[in-house]
Enzyme design. Structure first.
Site, mmCIF file in Angstrom:
data_model
loop_
_atom_site.group_PDB
_atom_site.id
_atom_site.type_symbol
_atom_site.label_atom_id
_atom_site.label_comp_id
_atom_site.label_asym_id
_atom_site.label_seq_id
_atom_site.Cartn_x
_atom_site.Cartn_y
_atom_site.Cartn_z
ATOM 1 N N CYS A 1 0.733 -1.242 0.104
ATOM 2 C CA CYS A 1 0.337 0.250 0.075
ATOM 3 C C CYS A 1 0.654 1.499 -0.355
ATOM 4 O O CYS A 1 0.726 1.860 -0.268
ATOM 5 C CB CYS A 1 -0.775 0.111 1.089
ATOM 6 S SG CYS A 1 -0.229 -0.584 2.741
ATOM 7 N N HIS B 1 -2.887 0.940 6.723
ATOM 8 C CA HIS B 1 -3.041 0.886 5.398
ATOM 9 C C HIS B 1 -3.087 2.551 4.781
ATOM 10 O O HIS B 1 -3.126 3.075 5.170
ATOM 11 C CB HIS B 1 -4.276 0.934 4.637
ATOM 12 C CG HIS B 1 -4.931 0.357 3.371
ATOM 13 N ND1 HIS B 1 -4.302 -0.294 2.689
ATOM 14 C CD2 HIS B 1 -6.125 1.289 3.031
ATOM 15 C CE1 HIS B 1 -4.121 -0.625 1.636
ATOM 16 N NE2 HIS B 1 -5.509 0.782 1.572
ATOM 17 N N ASP C 1 -8.263 4.139 -3.908
ATOM 18 C CA ASP C 1 -7.530 3.183 -2.937
ATOM 19 C C ASP C 1 -6.793 2.018 -3.703
ATOM 20 O O ASP C 1 -7.198 1.593 -4.460
ATOM 21 C CB ASP C 1 -8.090 3.055 -2.342
ATOM 22 C CG ASP C 1 -7.559 1.613 -1.188
ATOM 23 O OD1 ASP C 1 -6.128 1.100 -1.710
ATOM 24 O OD2 ASP C 1 -7.426 0.890 0.182
#
Length: 642
Positions: free
Chosen positions: A410, A454, A470
């Site tokens: 991430c 994250h 995302d």
């Protein structure tokens, strides 16, 4: 030779070593695994090697040097809480090397009791408390055995009666302990400057460099627990917002501190709205997290311009925060020029291929920012892969990620995506926090683990404002949407059993947090709210503590007085007979045997020849001769009158 200097027999030595081992165990469980295993192995070696004869001085010195070197190798040379606890464990591991006499054994047991107390500096969970209590019980039992050995009494295997006696000693002080815990007035800050982070772990940082989160992503311990009141958001909405990172120097993203002092940006909230309470595990930071986006700051917290939440002091203990959140329909639809320039800033001379691609996309898309966003997501979805095996990159890290490795996690995806958007003229920023969660079947609450940390992106689009994007979910939706519950349910069997055990263990830990670690000064003041007393000040708490302490001490004295009462009915009857004769001036002297006393009484009262003398003879035979018990003797002693 003094009894305390007499060499230890096998049984007392075994009890002392066992008590020390049980005291060392909770501390070892909190140390780094390699250091804990090495310390445990050294402890076993020392205990075995010194069982029959003391270790030579040169070997003890060598072991001490080796343990010190190992501790400083693993923990570093800077002294602090963790290093001090490791040194304590190392000293306790080699302490048996000089345990040869009863006095040494007492010293070992007393020193060992520091270990569970040190473990509480590293962890205050129910497991540490249970192991610490077990160590205390073992130490008390061992001290009783050492006292018997010093008195010359035989040391035998523990019986239920002996263990019960030790447990009663602990239970004797339990009422006073509970009164002190619940009622002794607490203060809001630690005493003597002890830092709040005494048992905290690193929390979400206000900076992010790709590669820094490996430890986070490998840690499955809980970061927070969430109890929803009413509707629960769908999994794809479980984004727990933390620090917002705007500044980029080519490698590291950092937070712009000046945004903390501004009021929150204007937001138009959409439906639905979620009501929930967050229980945060201790961290070393002030940063709170909230479901994206919080409607307002909870009590005692502040909200920054970018909707970050901050506590007034570091969250060094378990804390609870009641919040409400809702998804944004418009999030700062009119952006200020200062913020726009900050959200487009890129350092000069970095990542030329990425910037060239971004300018190409801008020329091909015209003014359609949303099309550029979708084109980037499509590229990531088609050609990229998710992996934690992502080595540190060079100077042009984004170019290397996008055009060579095309794999990462991430941090890599969010960082590269934001740079790509900024290169195309779209304001963008990195948001860090947690994603997803796991529903505990026992408590009905949600657990978010540290490994759920994250990073995602927010891009600013006309008419809509900041929009969450995302890129990690585009390439690896299972990383974001799957939960531990889903994966274990697929496996079934043993994995399902592990899930059940994990649920139960965390439910127990949450109860411990609620009733023990979370019992702070504010909750103490509201202790009697169910009885209609809204707030207790320090004076009232002190009076209540004094009252319950007196009751507890009175109960202890009553228990001790009862314990002084002779348990043997034959001895009680004999002592009662002695007191009756003492009122006539014919009481038995402490050193006087039973028959000698009876003969002295008979000389003064001849009428006792046929009563007291036979009773005394029967008593002596019953107590000291190897004969069957005289069941009627106690009753005959009670009936006899001078």
């Amino acid at each position: 030779m003094s009894e305390t200097l007499r060499r230890l027999d096998a049984a007392p030595r075994a009890y002392a070593l066992l008590a020390a081992a049980l005291a060392l165990l909770p501390l070892l469980l909190q140390l780094p695994s390699a250091l804990a295993m090495a310390t445990g192995a050294i402890a076993l070696f020392v205990a075995a090697a010194s069982w029959r004869r003391p270790l030579p001085a040169w070997l003890r010195l060598l072991l001490a040097i080796a343990m010190l070197a190992g501790v400083f190798w693993v923990m570093g040379t800077r002294m602090g809480r963790d290093t001090g606890c490791a040194l304590l464990a190392a000293m306790l591991a080699i302490k048996p090397a000089e345990t040869n006499t009863l006095r040494d054994a007492r010293s070992l047991v007393g020193f060992a009791l520091f270990a569970p107390f040190a473990a509480f500096l590293l962890d205050q969970g129910p497991a540490s408390m249970g192991l610490g209590l077990l160590a205390a019980l073992a130490a008390l039992f061992c001290l009783q055995q050492l006292a018997d050995a010093e008195a010359g009494l035989p040391t035998r295997a523990p019986t239920l009666r002996q263990l019960g006696s030790t447990a009663r000693l602990v239970a004797l002080g339990l009422p006073l302990l509970l009164a002190a815990f619940w009622l002794f007035p607490r203060i809001g800050t630690p005493l003597w400057g002890v830092p709040d982070r005494a048992v905290a772990r690193p929390g979400l940082s206000d900076r992010m460099t790709p590669g820094d989160w490996i430890d986070f992503l490998a840690d499955d311990s809980p970061a927070l627990r969430v109890q929803f009141f009413g509707a629960v958001p769908p999994m794809q909405e479980l984004y727990w917002r933390g620090p917002v990172l705007l500044n980029f120097d080519g490698r590291t993203w950092t937070q712009m501190q000046w945004m903390r002092g501004l009021p929150p940006a204007p937001v138009v909230s959409a439906a639905p709205r979620w009501d929930y309470e967050i229980e945060l595990e201790p961290t070393d930071r002030r940063q709170l997290v909230a479901l994206d986006l919080p409607l307002a700051a909870p009590a005692d917290a502040t909200m920054s311009y970018d909707y970050g939440l901050y506590a007034p002091r570091p969250l060094g203990s378990v804390s609870r925060w009641r919040m409400r959140s809702a998804p944004p329909a418009q999030f700062e639809s009119q952006i200020k020029q200062t913020l726009r320039r900050a959200a487009l800033q890129l350092p000069d001379g970095f990542n030329p291929r990425t910037l060239a691609l971004a300018r190409q996309w801008r020329q091909e898309a015209g003014d359609d920012d949303a099309a550029i966003v979708q084109r980037a997501l499509g590229w990531i979805r088609a050609e990229f892969a998710y992996t934690l095996d992502s080595p540190l990159t060079g100077r042009d890290a984004i170019d290397e990620f996008l055009f060579q490795r095309k794999s990462g996690y991430c941090e890599n995806f969010s960082s590269a995506f934001v740079v790509l958007m900024r290169g195309a003229g779209i304001p963008a920023r990195v948001v860090t926090g947690y994603v997803g969660g796991y529903r505990n079947a026992y408590g009905g609450y949600w657990v978010v683990r540290r490994m759920d940390a994250h990073a995602w992106a927010e891009v600013w689009l006309p008419q809509r404002g900041w929009v969450r994007v995302d890129p990690t979910a585009a390439v690896a939706p299972e990383r974001v949407y799957d939960t531990l519950e889903d994966r274990l349910a697929v496996g079934g069997g043993a994995l399902g059993g592990m899930n059940t055990l994990w649920d139960f263990g965390d439910w127990m830990r949450r109860g411990w947090n609620d009733w023990v670690l979370g019992f702070d000064a504010k909750r103490q003041q509201r202790l009697l709210q169910p009885l209609g007393v809204d707030d207790l000040d320090g004076r009232e708490l002190g009076l209540l503590f004094g009252l319950f302490a007196l009751l507890a001490l009175g109960g202890m004295l009553a228990w001790l007085a009862r314990g002084q009462r002779e348990r043997d009915p034959l001895l009680r009857a004999w002592h009662a007979l002695d007191r009756r004769y003492a009122r006539l001036g014919l009481g038995r002297e402490p050193h006087e045997p039973a028959l000698d006393w009876a003969e002295r009484v008979v000389r003064s009262r001849p009428q006792a020849t046929h009563t007291l003398l036979p009773l005394s003879r029967r008593f002596a035979n019953s107590r000291y001769a190897d004969t069957a018990g005289d069941k009627a003797l106690a009753q005959d002693l009670r009936r006899h009158r001078p």
